[in-house]
Design a protein around this motif. Structure first.
Motif, PDB file in Angstrom:
ATOM      1  N   UNK A 152       0.814  -1.211   0.000  1.00 22.59           N
ATOM      2  CA  UNK A 152       0.000   0.000   0.000  1.00 22.59           C
ATOM      3  C   UNK A 152       0.856   1.273   0.000  1.00 22.59           C
ATOM      4  N   UNK A 153       2.138   1.148   0.257  1.00 18.83           N
ATOM      5  CA  UNK A 153       3.023   2.306   0.373  1.00 18.83           C
ATOM      6  C   UNK A 153       3.010   3.217  -0.835  1.00 18.83           C
ATOM      7  N   UNK A 171      -8.622  10.205   1.402  1.00 20.71           N
ATOM      8  CA  UNK A 171      -7.962   9.077   0.743  1.00 20.71           C
ATOM      9  C   UNK A 171      -8.527   7.803   1.339  1.00 20.71           C
ATOM     10  N   UNK A 172      -9.118   6.975   0.515  1.00 20.88           N
ATOM     11  CA  UNK A 172      -9.756   5.747   0.962  1.00 20.88           C
ATOM     12  C   UNK A 172      -8.964   4.561   0.430  1.00 20.88           C
ATOM     13  N   UNK A 173      -8.581   3.660   1.321  1.00 23.55           N
ATOM     14  CA  UNK A 173      -7.893   2.432   0.935  1.00 23.55           C
ATOM     15  C   UNK A 173      -8.794   1.271   1.303  1.00 23.55           C
ATOM     16  N   UNK A 174      -9.128   0.451   0.322  1.00 23.24           N
ATOM     17  CA  UNK A 174      -9.942  -0.736   0.567  1.00 23.24           C
ATOM     18  C   UNK A 174      -9.010  -1.937   0.514  1.00 23.24           C
ATOM     19  N   UNK A 182      -1.551  -5.184   4.902  1.00 24.04           N
ATOM     20  CA  UNK A 182      -0.645  -4.462   4.029  1.00 24.04           C
ATOM     21  C   UNK A 182       0.677  -4.146   4.680  1.00 24.04           C
ATOM     22  N   UNK A 183       1.025  -4.867   5.694  1.00 26.08           N
ATOM     23  CA  UNK A 183       2.355  -4.796   6.270  1.00 26.08           C
ATOM     24  C   UNK A 183       2.724  -3.445   6.850  1.00 26.08           C
ATOM     25  N   UNK A 215       8.140   7.735   6.870  1.00 27.68           N
ATOM     26  CA  UNK A 215       8.141   8.895   5.975  1.00 27.68           C
ATOM     27  C   UNK A 215       6.733   9.147   5.440  1.00 27.68           C
ATOM     28  N   UNK A 216       6.055   8.085   5.018  1.00 25.97           N
ATOM     29  CA  UNK A 216       4.693   8.222   4.495  1.00 25.97           C
ATOM     30  C   UNK A 216       3.732   8.588   5.625  1.00 25.97           C
ATOM     31  N   UNK A 217       3.895   7.968   6.783  1.00 25.36           N
ATOM     32  CA  UNK A 217       3.054   8.296   7.937  1.00 25.36           C
ATOM     33  C   UNK A 217       3.207   9.778   8.283  1.00 25.36           C
TER      34      UNK A 217
END
Length: 54
Positions: free
Chosen positions: A9-10, A30-33, A38-39, A44-46
């Protein structure tokens, strides 16, 4: 044979946060289904997601 996997998902999160930093998407969500597997998400992304929430 059952093959187990997880979602990377990164890249999707990074692209979504990048798009949300543009003026026309600044109030977007932002919606992630996913099945939830997803590990690890990089710090950095957080950090970018936290900044976008502000």
């Amino acid at each position: 044979m059952l093959i187990a996997g997880s979602t990377d998902v990164g890249k999707a999160l990074e692209k979504g946060v990048e798009m949300m930093s543009k003026d026309e998407f600044e109030k977007s969500d932002l919606l992630v289904i996913s099945d939830g597997d997803f590990g690890e998400i990089s710090q950095r992304i957080v950090g970018k997601m936290d900044k976008q929430r502000e």
